[in-house]
Scaffold this motif. Structure first.
Motif, PDB file in Angstrom:
ATOM      1  N   ASP A 278       0.820  -1.214   0.000  1.00 43.88           N
ATOM      2  CA  ASP A 278       0.000   0.000   0.000  1.00 43.88           C
ATOM      3  C   ASP A 278       0.854   1.266   0.000  1.00 43.88           C
ATOM      4  N   PHE A 279       2.110   1.154  -0.470  1.00 43.39           N
ATOM      5  CA  PHE A 279       2.981   2.323  -0.495  1.00 43.39           C
ATOM      6  C   PHE A 279       3.849   2.302  -1.756  1.00 43.39           C
ATOM      7  N   MET A 280       4.991   1.582  -1.731  1.00 42.53           N
ATOM      8  CA  MET A 280       5.899   1.637  -2.871  1.00 42.53           C
ATOM      9  C   MET A 280       6.968   0.554  -2.769  1.00 42.53           C
ATOM     10  N   VAL A 281       7.747   0.405  -3.866  1.00 45.80           N
ATOM     11  CA  VAL A 281       8.955  -0.418  -3.867  1.00 45.80           C
ATOM     12  C   VAL A 281      10.119   0.485  -4.246  1.00 45.80           C
ATOM     13  N   GLN A 282      11.262   0.290  -3.602  1.00 44.56           N
ATOM     14  CA  GLN A 282      12.408   1.175  -3.803  1.00 44.56           C
ATOM     15  C   GLN A 282      13.657   0.370  -4.110  1.00 44.56           C
ATOM     16  N   GLY A 283      14.454   0.872  -5.046  1.00 43.64           N
ATOM     17  CA  GLY A 283      15.713   0.231  -5.410  1.00 43.64           C
ATOM     18  C   GLY A 283      16.643   1.229  -6.052  1.00 43.64           C
ATOM     19  N   GLY A 284      17.684   0.703  -6.708  1.00 46.64           N
ATOM     20  CA  GLY A 284      18.576   1.570  -7.468  1.00 46.64           C
ATOM     21  C   GLY A 284      19.796   2.078  -6.739  1.00 46.64           C
ATOM     22  N   ASP A 285      20.101   1.529  -5.546  1.00 50.37           N
ATOM     23  CA  ASP A 285      21.315   1.933  -4.830  1.00 50.37           C
ATOM     24  C   ASP A 285      22.510   1.296  -5.526  1.00 50.37           C
ATOM     25  N   THR A 286      23.151   2.045  -6.406  1.00 56.05           N
ATOM     26  CA  THR A 286      24.220   1.489  -7.243  1.00 56.05           C
ATOM     27  C   THR A 286      25.483   1.158  -6.454  1.00 56.05           C
ATOM     28  N   ASP A 287      25.555   1.612  -5.203  1.00 55.87           N
ATOM     29  CA  ASP A 287      26.678   1.230  -4.345  1.00 55.87           C
ATOM     30  C   ASP A 287      26.425  -0.098  -3.644  1.00 55.87           C
ATOM     31  N   GLY A 288      25.213  -0.640  -3.804  1.00 56.93           N
ATOM     32  CA  GLY A 288      24.886  -1.907  -3.173  1.00 56.93           C
ATOM     33  C   GLY A 288      24.759  -1.821  -1.670  1.00 56.93           C
ATOM     34  N   LEU A 289      24.453  -0.637  -1.159  1.00 58.47           N
ATOM     35  CA  LEU A 289      24.391  -0.417   0.291  1.00 58.47           C
ATOM     36  C   LEU A 289      22.970  -0.459   0.839  1.00 58.47           C
ATOM     37  N   ASP A 290      22.040  -0.913   0.028  1.00 52.43           N
ATOM     38  CA  ASP A 290      20.649  -1.082   0.465  1.00 52.43           C
ATOM     39  C   ASP A 290      20.037   0.191   1.034  1.00 52.43           C
ATOM     40  N   GLY A 291      20.162   1.265   0.261  1.00 47.58           N
ATOM     41  CA  GLY A 291      19.490   2.497   0.628  1.00 47.58           C
ATOM     42  C   GLY A 291      20.379   3.563   1.205  1.00 47.58           C
ATOM     43  N   MET A 292      21.634   3.264   1.424  1.00 46.91           N
ATOM     44  CA  MET A 292      22.545   4.227   2.043  1.00 46.91           C
ATOM     45  C   MET A 292      23.484   4.879   1.036  1.00 46.91           C
ATOM     46  N   GLY A 293      23.362   4.529  -0.255  1.00 42.59           N
ATOM     47  CA  GLY A 293      24.296   5.065  -1.232  1.00 42.59           C
ATOM     48  C   GLY A 293      23.673   5.219  -2.597  1.00 42.59           C
ATOM     49  N   GLY A 294      24.544   5.289  -3.598  1.00 44.58           N
ATOM     50  CA  GLY A 294      24.100   5.443  -4.977  1.00 44.58           C
ATOM     51  C   GLY A 294      24.497   6.795  -5.541  1.00 44.58           C
ATOM     52  N   GLN A 295      25.164   6.780  -6.684  1.00 47.18           N
ATOM     53  CA  GLN A 295      25.646   8.008  -7.305  1.00 47.18           C
ATOM     54  C   GLN A 295      24.907   8.281  -8.606  1.00 47.18           C
ATOM     55  N   SER A 296      24.682   9.570  -8.900  1.00 48.52           N
ATOM     56  CA  SER A 296      24.125   9.953 -10.184  1.00 48.52           C
ATOM     57  C   SER A 296      25.181   9.764 -11.268  1.00 48.52           C
ATOM     58  N   LYS A 297      24.801   9.905 -12.516  1.00 51.13           N
ATOM     59  CA  LYS A 297      25.750   9.779 -13.635  1.00 51.13           C
ATOM     60  C   LYS A 297      26.832  10.842 -13.571  1.00 51.13           C
ATOM     61  N   TRP A 298      26.537  11.962 -12.869  1.00 45.13           N
ATOM     62  CA  TRP A 298      27.496  13.054 -12.761  1.00 45.13           C
ATOM     63  C   TRP A 298      28.411  12.907 -11.546  1.00 45.13           C
ATOM     64  N   GLY A 299      28.107  11.929 -10.689  1.00 43.27           N
ATOM     65  CA  GLY A 299      28.913  11.723  -9.494  1.00 43.27           C
ATOM     66  C   GLY A 299      28.543  12.616  -8.340  1.00 43.27           C
ATOM     67  N   THR A 300      27.606  13.520  -8.551  1.00 40.51           N
ATOM     68  CA  THR A 300      27.119  14.435  -7.509  1.00 40.51           C
ATOM     69  C   THR A 300      25.594  14.487  -7.576  1.00 40.51           C
TER      70      THR A 300
END
Length: 228
Positions: free
Chosen positions: A88-110
């Motif tokens: 009843d809310f959402m699904v979330q993913g895409g942490d490209t650092d593999g830190l399960d929600g604590m990371g992830g960088q854009s294509k620009w690195g910032t």
């Protein structure tokens, strides 16, 4: 979050009234419910539970779409988990650092800035950027799963009082979504196939942090860019 997001919704709806009232002038075209043309950019998120196809909106959210397409084509999402699923809310993913929600960088690195459009809203099936506050977009995204049953009459009254446009309120009532995330999270796509996969994801067993006990992985994302 599972227990608190409804309470947060009530508070945020009230706090956002001036923002919405000042930001929704002119004609609104609800792009998420327009027919998808053959030349529209799309992406197929291939997961271990099935495929999810989304249409993308580069005109309304150019940086978010460019970021998503680049990371997808570069394989940055391959093997990444959906680390948070809430019924009843959402699904979330895409942490490209593999830190399960604590990371992830854009294509620009910032981090890059939010992109809000009165033509895009957090309706059920919306593909939106996850963030940790204003203008902190990286690689993480979520897909709204909340069905129409979650939009109560109290919600609708609050939205009307806070200044949501009438046609937007009607779509939330008809289809569901997460209106308390509007003007907080950039919407840049919409599911056009595979909502049954999303609905299945939110039913899996999770731990106390809403992380699936058995990994739900993105195998790959196939992108079809807009015809020029």
């Amino acid at each position: 979050m599972k227990r608190l997001h409804i309470l947060k919704a009530v508070l945020i709806l009230a706090a956002m009234s001036l923002l919405l009232l000042s930001g929704c002038g002119g004609n609104i075209v609800l792009k998420q419910y327009k027919e998808v043309t053959a030349d529209a950019p799309t992406a197929t998120i291939k997961t271990t539970m099935g495929d999810i196809k989304v249409v993308l909106f580069p005109k309304e959210a150019p940086k978010a779409v460019e970021n998503f397409i680049t990371l997808a084509k570069d394989g940055k999402y391959n093997g990444i988990r959906f680390h948070r699923v809430i019924n009843d809310f959402m699904v979330q993913g895409g942490d490209t650092d593999g830190l399960d929600g604590m990371g992830g960088q854009s294509k620009w690195g910032t981090p890059f800035e939010d992109e809000f459009s009165d033509n895009l809203w957090n309706f059920r099936g919306a593909l939106s950027m996850a963030n940790s506050g204003e203008n902190t977009n990286g690689s993480q995204f979520f897909i709204v799963q909340a069905p129409a049953s979650t939009i109560t009459e109290d919600f609708l009254s609050q939205m009307k009082a806070a200044g949501w446009p009438a046609q937007v309120i009607d779509k939330y009532k008809e289809n569901g979504g997460t209106p308390w995330l509007d003007k907080k999270h950039t919407v840049f796509g919409q599911v056009i196939e595979g909502m049954d996969v999303i609905d299945a994801m939110v039913k899996v067993k999770t731990d106390s942090n809403d992380k699936p006990l058995e990994d739900i992985l993105i195998n790959s994302i196939e992108v079809k860019e807009a015809s020029k």
